[in-house]
Design a protein around this motif. Sequence first.
Motif, PDB file in Angstrom:
ATOM      1  N   LEU A  24     139.248 117.771  70.395  1.00  0.00           N
ATOM      2  CA  LEU A  24     140.344 117.563  71.341  1.00  0.00           C
ATOM      3  C   LEU A  24     141.683 117.500  70.611  1.00  0.00           C
ATOM      4  N   ARG A 231     136.694 120.207  78.499  1.00  0.00           N
ATOM      5  CA  ARG A 231     137.510 119.566  77.456  1.00  0.00           C
ATOM      6  C   ARG A 231     138.859 120.266  77.302  1.00  0.00           C
ATOM      7  N   GLU A 260     133.908 109.126  76.714  1.00  0.00           N
ATOM      8  CA  GLU A 260     132.741 109.976  76.505  1.00  0.00           C
ATOM      9  C   GLU A 260     131.747 109.301  75.563  1.00  0.00           C
TER      10      GLU A 260
END
Lengths: 310, 319
Positions: A24, A231, A260
């Motif tokens: 990310l 994502r 998560e």
Amino acid sequence: MLELFQGPLFISILAAMVRIATPLLFSAMGELVTQRAGIWNISVEGTMLLGAVVAYVIASSTGSPWLALLVAVLACALLSLILSFVTIVLKSEQFIAGLALNLLASGLTLFWFQTYIIGRDPPKFAGFEAVEIPYLSDIPVLGTVLFSQRVLTYVSFLLPLAVWFFLYRTRYGLEVRCVGENPKALDVKGLSVGGRQCLAIMFGSVMSGFGGAFLMLGYSDRFVPDLIAGRGWLVVVAIIAGNWMPFRVVGAIFIFALLEAIGIHAQVVGVSIPHHVFLVLPYVASLVLLAGLRSRTHQPVALGIPYRRE
Amino acid sequence: MAKAFSSLIVGAFGSQKALLGSLAKATPLLLVGLGTVIAFRAKIWNIGQEGQVLAGAMCAYWASLWIGPLPYLIAVAVLVLAGLAGGGVLGLLAGVLKTRFGTSEIISTVMLNYIVIFLLAYLLDGGPWMESGATVAYHQSPPVNAMLEWPTLFGQGAAKLHFGFILALGATALSALLLERTPLGYEIRAFGSNPTALRFRGTDISRLLLVVMLVSGALAGLAGAGELFGTSHRLRAETLLGIGSSGIVVAMVGGLRPSGAMLAALFFGALKSGAIYMRLQSGTPAGLVSAMEGLVLLFFLCAAVATRVHITVRSEAHA
């Protein structure tokens, strides 16, 4: 539920959070530069998927995760040329172009998956191994959480600093921000608006390539067509919620990553809540974040508006 | 490759049965496409069609569970309304997030897609809608009450056209009327081309946005309900996913006009129906179709720019 926050399990959650945050962070820092250059690129999801697929194919056929990473990143750089052509040269609606790339990536992936993988023994691959940093990894708690990770994770933690330095402390970074705020000013000075946007899009794609490849090689044990699972969209949410400022974006990323990580561990521990509740948490959180953090003061003025000379 | 494409065409148009299959596949695409046309004409970027299709099907399924013994036509009407409501409410939710909190509808609709997908996964996998007695989780509901299946117009088996096709044709006419002949349609078009002017005119922008999101979502929801009660008869994510994104492509390629969306829906419906046959004949997987949709959309963007350039060049020549 409470047992999730005790002792070794809690450390495990934090370590997972750091690992989950890695792809990310890559994608978000890339997309942040793209957006600061005024390009509203929503194809992060598709680009990450391309990176993951290419990484999987190369890693399983050559056995080298590093070569796989290199090829994945190159593929994503090539993909970015399509977006650059459609948005900078043709000046089309940027979000439709992103949508088309997402469709193309997911369609081709599904096609490839149905042709070569489904119903067969999926090819094995070697991913990235964790590298313990000497001495630092012996620190209790922090050593496990921060210093027993994969090399790319360490890189991803330095990335926000690098992007911040680039955007706010270098001349080229200033010019990139100017493209997003007032492209005309740059054009009048005789500097290329399109050139900077093209490079910003490519940087974003390359970083999404790193993200997708890490997700495959540093996080998953097998390939599934919906590996990215939204994502790429969470990354876009993090940028808006973080008001286009590097360190706030990082903050939003860690919220998603923590949720998560908790979800994964809750499944393992066997909490009596259906595991779907944990799976859906990041997406619910994204809506709450967007509704709560409404400051858009650093949104590039020319974001999504194609630059035309008058 | 040649064999794949020839079987694609035979599978789409080769027989009366194939043609019916193509029309059946076109039905949900047209409904979703119309909803997209209405939203995109106002430059309201609703891309939550996937979730809205699911929500429509889920709401209609839920209605079918508690619906009592009603006359058949009334029962079907209730299911149609439930489908409209399911998709509409989800669209409205994104609209409220926009008007109340300024959340970009592009993001909120995509996030709502994921939320609805996980909700359905829960309901079908361990939740109340799981098929009871199944030892393996198939992630699908038991068949819907056979008394509530939507009437078939032509054909049978895999190639049958349910009455949702008539609804889709009716919706096409209504959407065209709405956009071209009503004050609301004027506001939608004006909001897309010049929102500032519309604001000065005193139009309630928030209300307009909510109405557009409601209508856009409702049409997608109807598509989902139709697929469930007209075609698949079991609630199952795989049969519904992909309709939303195809519908967006249909709307774009149709030039954001209801009539254009109808032609595009027929084209992509034929593509999808042909792809099933192609898969049987040549083993080419159906994922190719969604890749082709992405490519068509990209080429369409390029072509749209080419015509725009052509028009400006010509108008300059005249001036």
